[in-house]
Design an enzyme around this catalytic site. Structure first.
Site, PDB file in Angstrom:
ATOM      1  N   ASP A 217       3.838   0.789   4.753  1.00  0.00           N
ATOM      2  CA  ASP A 217       4.163  -0.689   4.942  1.00  0.00           C
ATOM      3  C   ASP A 217       4.891  -0.944   6.381  1.00  0.00           C
ATOM      4  O   ASP A 217       5.715  -1.816   6.412  1.00  0.00           O
ATOM      5  CB  ASP A 217       4.699  -1.482   3.822  1.00  0.00           C
ATOM      6  CG  ASP A 217       4.017  -1.311   2.657  1.00  0.00           C
ATOM      7  OD1 ASP A 217       3.004  -0.851   2.475  1.00  0.00           O
ATOM      8  OD2 ASP A 217       4.741  -2.021   1.632  1.00  0.00           O
TER       9      ASP A 217
ATOM     10  N   ASP B 107       0.999  -3.585   2.583  1.00  0.00           N
ATOM     11  CA  ASP B 107       1.253  -4.585   1.551  1.00  0.00           C
ATOM     12  C   ASP B 107       0.420  -5.941   1.816  1.00  0.00           C
ATOM     13  O   ASP B 107       0.394  -6.330   3.156  1.00  0.00           O
ATOM     14  CB  ASP B 107       2.755  -5.085   1.511  1.00  0.00           C
ATOM     15  CG  ASP B 107       3.319  -5.655   0.197  1.00  0.00           C
ATOM     16  OD1 ASP B 107       2.637  -4.843  -0.813  1.00  0.00           O
ATOM     17  OD2 ASP B 107       4.168  -6.644   0.177  1.00  0.00           O
TER      18      ASP B 107
ATOM     19  N   HIS C 214      -1.198  -9.214   0.254  1.00  0.00           N
ATOM     20  CA  HIS C 214      -1.063 -10.295  -0.659  1.00  0.00           C
ATOM     21  C   HIS C 214      -1.662 -11.394  -0.697  1.00  0.00           C
ATOM     22  O   HIS C 214      -1.810 -11.991   0.688  1.00  0.00           O
ATOM     23  CB  HIS C 214       0.312 -10.734  -0.969  1.00  0.00           C
ATOM     24  CG  HIS C 214       1.437  -9.482  -1.479  1.00  0.00           C
ATOM     25  ND1 HIS C 214       0.998  -8.743  -2.438  1.00  0.00           N
ATOM     26  CD2 HIS C 214       2.649  -9.322  -0.925  1.00  0.00           C
ATOM     27  CE1 HIS C 214       2.127  -7.959  -2.690  1.00  0.00           C
ATOM     28  NE2 HIS C 214       3.123  -8.322  -1.901  1.00  0.00           N
TER      29      HIS C 214
ATOM     30  N   HIS D 147       5.556 -13.019   1.843  1.00  0.00           N
ATOM     31  CA  HIS D 147       5.490 -11.927   2.867  1.00  0.00           C
ATOM     32  C   HIS D 147       3.906 -11.303   2.752  1.00  0.00           C
ATOM     33  O   HIS D 147       3.218 -11.329   2.008  1.00  0.00           O
ATOM     34  CB  HIS D 147       6.490 -10.742   2.677  1.00  0.00           C
ATOM     35  CG  HIS D 147       6.339 -10.502   1.484  1.00  0.00           C
ATOM     36  ND1 HIS D 147       6.565 -10.854   0.109  1.00  0.00           N
ATOM     37  CD2 HIS D 147       5.419  -9.149   0.996  1.00  0.00           C
ATOM     38  CE1 HIS D 147       6.349  -9.941  -0.889  1.00  0.00           C
ATOM     39  NE2 HIS D 147       5.733  -8.833  -0.115  1.00  0.00           N
TER      40      HIS D 147
ATOM     41  N   LYS E 174      -2.822  -2.814  -0.735  1.00  0.00           N
ATOM     42  CA  LYS E 174      -2.240  -3.055  -2.314  1.00  0.00           C
ATOM     43  C   LYS E 174      -1.577  -4.284  -2.305  1.00  0.00           C
ATOM     44  O   LYS E 174      -1.233  -4.923  -1.274  1.00  0.00           O
ATOM     45  CB  LYS E 174      -0.909  -1.862  -2.373  1.00  0.00           C
ATOM     46  CG  LYS E 174       0.011  -2.123  -1.463  1.00  0.00           C
ATOM     47  CD  LYS E 174       1.103  -0.763  -1.587  1.00  0.00           C
ATOM     48  CE  LYS E 174       2.413  -1.074  -0.603  1.00  0.00           C
ATOM     49  NZ  LYS E 174       3.193  -2.102  -0.887  1.00  0.00           N
TER      50      LYS E 174
ATOM     51  N   CYS F  18       8.799   0.203  -1.940  1.00  0.00           N
ATOM     52  CA  CYS F  18       7.459   0.902  -1.792  1.00  0.00           C
ATOM     53  C   CYS F  18       7.610   2.436  -1.459  1.00  0.00           C
ATOM     54  O   CYS F  18       6.433   3.229  -1.920  1.00  0.00           O
ATOM     55  CB  CYS F  18       6.603  -0.013  -0.829  1.00  0.00           C
ATOM     56  SG  CYS F  18       6.281  -1.664  -1.261  1.00  0.00           S
TER      57      CYS F  18
HETATM   58  C1  VGL Z   1       8.119  -4.422  -0.615  1.00  0.00           C
HETATM   59  C2  VGL Z   1       8.984  -5.965  -1.712  1.00  0.00           C
HETATM   60  C3  VGL Z   1       7.797  -6.688  -1.791  1.00  0.00           C
HETATM   61  C4  VGL Z   1       8.104  -2.910   0.161  1.00  0.00           C
HETATM   62  C5  VGL Z   1       6.835  -4.741  -0.727  1.00  0.00           C
HETATM   63  O1  VGL Z   1       7.087  -2.597   1.037  1.00  0.00           O
HETATM   64  O2  VGL Z   1       9.032  -2.076   0.151  1.00  0.00           O
HETATM   65  N1  VGL Z   1       9.054  -4.720  -0.992  1.00  0.00           N
HETATM   66  N2  VGL Z   1       6.664  -6.084  -1.182  1.00  0.00           N
HETATM   67 ZN    ZN Z   2       5.142  -7.240  -1.469  1.00  0.00          ZN
END
Ligand code: VGL
Ligand code: ZN
Length: 203
Positions: free
Chosen positions: A8, A46, A48, A81, A106, A151
């Site tokens: 990420d 990440d 979404h 995010h 993901k 993550c």
């Molecule tokens: C993450 C919170 C929500 C991460 C991703 O990449 O650690 N944390 N989504």
């Molecule tokens: Zn996330």
């Protein structure tokens, strides 16, 4: 065969991002440098949809940081995010993406979050990363990125459970620390499970 997993390294987790991880940008030059030492480099994103239920904004009267039950799992609510195809979801500009052979996205199902790069939080679906690494003959993985206490931790633990020899590159990660001490607790937990902990200059 050893692989590096970049977790990420996206704008929203870096400076002025929607879910800014303190000092997150510091890991980018380390990632760029470490890639040279690996046979294979993969990355997670990440990713979404805008209606993702991990976003506080998608629940009435909820704020980031609160915990709800989401389809039977505890879910921390986050600010909006890493919305698919938004600038926030892009890799950070400074990241050298030329050595990344495959990207695994993901968190695409609005009904379930996915901290690990391998599976969603209920282990209901695989992203294909484990299968890909095994197909390539990878036996050992090194994990770095954002965020240590979410993550990165879940990705490293799943890697170990899938049978990869797993090393966390500790100083190439930064965490959210929603509660003080979360990052050190996460590192301890990984260590206890059998994940090796290394500094980047010892990799
Ligand atoms: C993450 C919170 C929500 C991460 C991703 O990449 O650690 N944390 N989504
Ligand atoms: Zn996330």
């Amino acid at each position: 065969m050893k692989a590096l997993i970049l977790v990420d390294l996206q704008n929203d987790f870096c400076k002025n991002g929607a879910l800014e991880v303190p000092d997150g940008n510091a890991v980018i030059p380390i990632a760029n440098q470490l890639m040279e030492q690996f046979d294979l480099v993969v990355a997670t994103q990440d990713w979404h949809p805008a209606n993702h239920k991990s976003f506080a904004a998608n629940h009435p009267w909820r704020k980031p940081g609160q915990v709800i039950d989401l389809n039977g799992l505890d879910q921390i609510l986050w600010p909006i995010h890493c919305v698919q195809n938004s600038l926030g979801a892009d890799f950070v500009d400074e990241l050298d993406t030329s050595k990344i052979t495959k990207v695994f996205q993901k968190g695409t199902d609005p009904e379930i979050d996915s901290y690990s790069g391998f599976f969603d939080n209920g282990k209901r679906k695989s992203t294909g990363m484990g299968e890909y690494l095994k197909e390539k003959g990878v036996e050992e993985v090194y994990v770095l990125g954002l965020a240590t206490d979410y993550c990165v931790k879940f990705t490293a633990i799943d890697a170990l459970e899938l049978g990869f020899r797993t090393t966390l590159v500790e100083d190439a990660c930064r965490g959210v620390n929603l509660q003080e001490g979360d990052v050190s607790k996460a590192v301890e937990e990984m260590k206890t499970k059998g994940i090796l902990i290394k500094k980047f200059d010892k990799v």
